[in-house]
Design a protein around this motif. Structure first.
Motif, PDB file in Angstrom:
ATOM      1  N   LEU A 212      40.269   0.747  42.960  1.00 15.62           N
ATOM      2  CA  LEU A 212      38.765   1.031  41.667  1.00 15.62           C
ATOM      3  C   LEU A 212      38.737  -0.275  41.082  1.00 15.62           C
ATOM      4  CD1 LEU A 212      39.735   4.024  40.632  1.00 15.62           C
ATOM      5  CD2 LEU A 212      37.646   3.638  42.910  1.00 15.62           C
ATOM      6  N   GLN A 213      39.258  -0.838  40.839  1.00 13.10           N
ATOM      7  CA  GLN A 213      38.233  -2.189  40.317  1.00 13.10           C
ATOM      8  C   GLN A 213      37.944  -3.280  40.274  1.00 13.10           C
ATOM      9  OE1 GLN A 213      42.207  -4.473  38.621  1.00 13.10           O
ATOM     10  NE2 GLN A 213      41.482  -5.234  36.880  1.00 13.10           N
ATOM     11  N   VAL A 214      38.694  -3.890  42.117  1.00  8.04           N
ATOM     12  CA  VAL A 214      37.851  -4.324  43.159  1.00  8.04           C
ATOM     13  C   VAL A 214      36.624  -3.938  43.537  1.00  8.04           C
ATOM     14  CG1 VAL A 214      38.207  -5.485  45.251  1.00  8.04           C
ATOM     15  CG2 VAL A 214      40.550  -5.140  43.392  1.00  8.04           C
ATOM     16  N   LEU A 215      36.829  -2.477  43.981  1.00  7.97           N
ATOM     17  CA  LEU A 215      35.253  -1.793  44.712  1.00  7.97           C
ATOM     18  C   LEU A 215      34.034  -1.624  43.675  1.00  7.97           C
ATOM     19  CD1 LEU A 215      34.354  -0.418  47.208  1.00  7.97           C
ATOM     20  CD2 LEU A 215      34.943   1.612  46.293  1.00  7.97           C
ATOM     21  N   VAL A 216      34.240  -2.398  42.362  1.00  8.28           N
ATOM     22  CA  VAL A 216      33.504  -1.474  41.383  1.00  8.28           C
ATOM     23  C   VAL A 216      32.683  -2.985  41.185  1.00  8.28           C
ATOM     24  CG1 VAL A 216      33.099  -1.546  38.548  1.00  8.28           C
ATOM     25  CG2 VAL A 216      34.462   0.721  39.980  1.00  8.28           C
ATOM     26  N   LEU A 217      33.609  -4.042  41.371  1.00  2.00           N
ATOM     27  CA  LEU A 217      32.769  -5.515  40.605  1.00  2.00           C
ATOM     28  C   LEU A 217      32.493  -5.984  41.633  1.00  2.00           C
ATOM     29  CD1 LEU A 217      36.649  -6.738  39.276  1.00  2.00           C
ATOM     30  CD2 LEU A 217      33.542  -6.334  38.004  1.00  2.00           C
ATOM     31  N   ARG A 218      32.071  -4.935  43.842  1.00  2.00           N
ATOM     32  CA  ARG A 218      31.710  -5.053  44.350  1.00  2.00           C
ATOM     33  C   ARG A 218      30.043  -5.399  44.382  1.00  2.00           C
ATOM     34  NH1 ARG A 218      31.432  -3.213  50.457  1.00  2.00           N
ATOM     35  NH2 ARG A 218      29.477  -4.122  51.207  1.00  2.00           N
ATOM     36  N   PHE A 219      30.122  -4.781  43.193  1.00  2.00           N
ATOM     37  CA  PHE A 219      28.288  -4.356  42.872  1.00  2.00           C
ATOM     38  C   PHE A 219      28.239  -4.382  41.511  1.00  2.00           C
ATOM     39  CE2 PHE A 219      30.030  -0.626  45.760  1.00  2.00           C
ATOM     40  CZ  PHE A 219      29.428  -1.342  47.107  1.00  2.00           C
ATOM     41  N   ILE A 220      29.397  -4.661  40.583  1.00  2.00           N
ATOM     42  CA  ILE A 220      28.598  -4.749  39.301  1.00  2.00           C
ATOM     43  C   ILE A 220      29.269  -5.865  38.798  1.00  2.00           C
ATOM     44  CG2 ILE A 220      28.854  -4.509  37.189  1.00  2.00           C
ATOM     45  CD1 ILE A 220      29.401  -1.562  37.640  1.00  2.00           C
ATOM     46  N   ASP A 221      28.698  -6.960  38.325  1.00  2.00           N
ATOM     47  CA  ASP A 221      29.534  -8.107  37.698  1.00  2.00           C
ATOM     48  C   ASP A 221      30.485  -8.372  36.978  1.00  2.00           C
ATOM     49  OD1 ASP A 221      27.402  -9.864  39.663  1.00  2.00           O
ATOM     50  OD2 ASP A 221      25.482 -10.204  38.200  1.00  2.00           O
ATOM     51  N   PRO A 222      31.228  -9.096  36.935  1.00  4.80           N
ATOM     52  CA  PRO A 222      32.190  -9.084  36.081  1.00  4.80           C
ATOM     53  C   PRO A 222      31.837  -9.813  34.452  1.00  4.80           C
ATOM     54  CG  PRO A 222      32.611 -10.868  36.867  1.00  4.80           C
ATOM     55  CD  PRO A 222      31.611 -10.313  38.037  1.00  4.80           C
ATOM     56  N   PRO A 223      32.082  -8.086  33.082  1.00  6.72           N
ATOM     57  CA  PRO A 223      31.331  -9.151  31.692  1.00  6.72           C
ATOM     58  C   PRO A 223      32.360 -10.047  32.384  1.00  6.72           C
ATOM     59  CG  PRO A 223      32.682  -7.408  31.762  1.00  6.72           C
ATOM     60  CD  PRO A 223      32.536  -7.429  33.079  1.00  6.72           C
ATOM     61  N   PHE A 224      33.426 -10.932  31.859  1.00  5.40           N
ATOM     62  CA  PHE A 224      34.692 -11.654  31.723  1.00  5.40           C
ATOM     63  C   PHE A 224      36.075 -11.531  33.217  1.00  5.40           C
ATOM     64  CE2 PHE A 224      35.939  -7.911  29.726  1.00  5.40           C
ATOM     65  CZ  PHE A 224      37.329  -7.922  29.242  1.00  5.40           C
ATOM     66  N   THR A 225      36.478 -12.500  32.849  1.00  7.99           N
ATOM     67  CA  THR A 225      38.165 -12.789  33.997  1.00  7.99           C
ATOM     68  C   THR A 225      38.766 -12.764  33.006  1.00  7.99           C
ATOM     69  OG1 THR A 225      37.636 -15.078  34.047  1.00  7.99           O
ATOM     70  CG2 THR A 225      36.278 -13.647  35.535  1.00  7.99           C
ATOM     71  N   ALA A 226      39.726 -12.804  34.020  1.00 10.39           N
ATOM     72  CA  ALA A 226      41.138 -12.580  32.602  1.00 10.39           C
ATOM     73  C   ALA A 226      41.536 -14.122  33.170  1.00 10.39           C
ATOM     74  CB  ALA A 226      42.850 -12.562  33.534  1.00 10.39           C
ATOM     75  N   PHE A 227      40.903 -15.267  33.230  1.00 13.63           N
ATOM     76  CA  PHE A 227      40.921 -16.629  32.589  1.00 13.63           C
ATOM     77  C   PHE A 227      40.064 -16.841  31.244  1.00 13.63           C
ATOM     78  CE2 PHE A 227      43.101 -19.502  36.371  1.00 13.63           C
ATOM     79  CZ  PHE A 227      43.618 -17.907  36.160  1.00 13.63           C
ATOM     80  N   MET A 228      39.106 -16.222  31.668  1.00 17.51           N
ATOM     81  CA  MET A 228      38.071 -16.448  30.488  1.00 17.51           C
ATOM     82  C   MET A 228      38.679 -15.761  28.676  1.00 17.51           C
ATOM     83  SD  MET A 228      34.629 -15.311  31.808  1.00 17.51           S
ATOM     84  CE  MET A 228      34.182 -16.172  33.325  1.00 17.51           C
ATOM     85  N   ALA A 229      39.546 -14.679  28.874  1.00 15.74           N
ATOM     86  CA  ALA A 229      39.845 -13.798  27.806  1.00 15.74           C
ATOM     87  C   ALA A 229      41.393 -14.509  27.072  1.00 15.74           C
ATOM     88  CB  ALA A 229      40.700 -12.559  28.593  1.00 15.74           C
ATOM     89  N   ALA A 230      41.901 -15.358  28.062  1.00 17.29           N
ATOM     90  CA  ALA A 230      43.033 -16.168  27.903  1.00 17.29           C
ATOM     91  C   ALA A 230      42.490 -17.236  27.458  1.00 17.29           C
ATOM     92  CB  ALA A 230      44.492 -16.344  28.778  1.00 17.29           C
ATOM     93  N   ARG A 231      41.400 -18.373  28.003  1.00 17.67           N
ATOM     94  CA  ARG A 231      40.848 -19.367  27.079  1.00 17.67           C
ATOM     95  C   ARG A 231      40.570 -18.765  25.747  1.00 17.67           C
ATOM     96  NH1 ARG A 231      40.457 -22.699  24.706  1.00 17.67           N
ATOM     97  NH2 ARG A 231      39.662 -24.784  24.279  1.00 17.67           N
TER      98      ARG A 231
END
Length: 252
Positions: free
Chosen positions: A28-47
């Motif tokens: 579901l996580q990957v399927l949703v992001l096929r259509f919705i641009d990610p507001p942030f990524t794991a690497f952004m949060a870590a940085r």
């Protein structure tokens, strides 16, 4: 004995439920992001957390997602030329590149041992799909956690390649990859380093951006040293060899 068997069945039942929940949640996580641009990524949060841990409370991530049509075609072309020339044809894993990288690294390690020096540079073989899986959902990791991350990276790569078209993969990648310290995506990089929108980037500018990958904090787009200049020129030659922006029609 019956009690022990019952407990074992219960544990196995819970493990199956957990595994099923994991599969459903990640699909579901990957399927949703096929259509919705990610507001942030794991690497952004870590940085961002890394900056807070260093006491840099004014640090802000630069990120501005754009549709692929609003990004110069030279950007995805440069990234593919630089990092994953078989992107259009592989299914997430480039096994020929992996074998070449393994052989190259073995030779490099052997030369380093003879000279009693550390290995200067290890060649990687991660595809754009693998890098996107890591950037979006995972962490860098060291030791045991690194191998756990590698396993999850394989799983997420399979999901991305199965559920997303190639065009969506390269679109999200060029929007989320780090091009400088805290600068994520083509639009943020274009505004930060060239004072223009990503749609207006030239072939040379796109190649310079791709040349700092995958070490955007070691190499600079704003102040390109000899390595970045050489690599940028090589990327531009490869872009022309691939047929220029017309190559992108292969991933539509």
């Amino acid at each position: 004995m019956a009690t022990a068997k019952t407990r074992r069945r219960r544990w196995l039942g819970w493990l199956w439920r957990l595994a099923l929940c994991f599969v459903v949640a990640t699909v579901l996580q990957v399927l949703v992001l096929r259509f919705i641009d990610p507001p942030f990524t794991a690497f952004m949060a870590a940085r961002q957390f890394e900056a807070l841990g260093e006491g840099d409370f004014g640090f802000r991530i630069a990120y501005d997602s754009r549709d692929l049509e609003d990004i110069s075609p030279y950007v995805p072309l440069a990234v593919i030329a630089s990092e994953d020339q078989n992107f259009a044809t592989h299914n997430g894993f480039d096994f020929k590149a992996i074998e070449k990288a393994r052989a190259h690294n073995e030779r490099a390690e052997e030369r380093a041992r003879k000279r009693n020096r550390p290995v200067a540079r290890i060649r990687g073989a991660s595809t754009i799909s693998q890098q996107l899986a890591k950037n979006l959902f995972l962490w860098k990791g060291q030791g045991v956690t690194r191998w756990a991350r590698k396993g999850l990276e394989v799983w997420y790569t399979v999901l991305i390649e199965t559920l997303w078209p190639k065009r969506r993969i390269i679109e999200v990648y060029v929007n989320t990859v780090e091009f400088g310290n805290g600068v994520y995506g083509a639009q943020a990089a274009a505004r930060t380093y060239f004072r223009k929108d990503a749609k207006s980037l030239s072939a040379a500018e796109a190649a310079r951006m791709a040349a700092v990958l995958p070490n955007p904090r070691r190499y600079s787009i704003a102040r390109p040293g000899p390595y970045v200049q050489r690599r940028s020129n090589a990327i531009q030659r490869q872009m022309r060899y691939m047929g220029g922006p017309a190559f992108l029609q292969r991933i539509d």
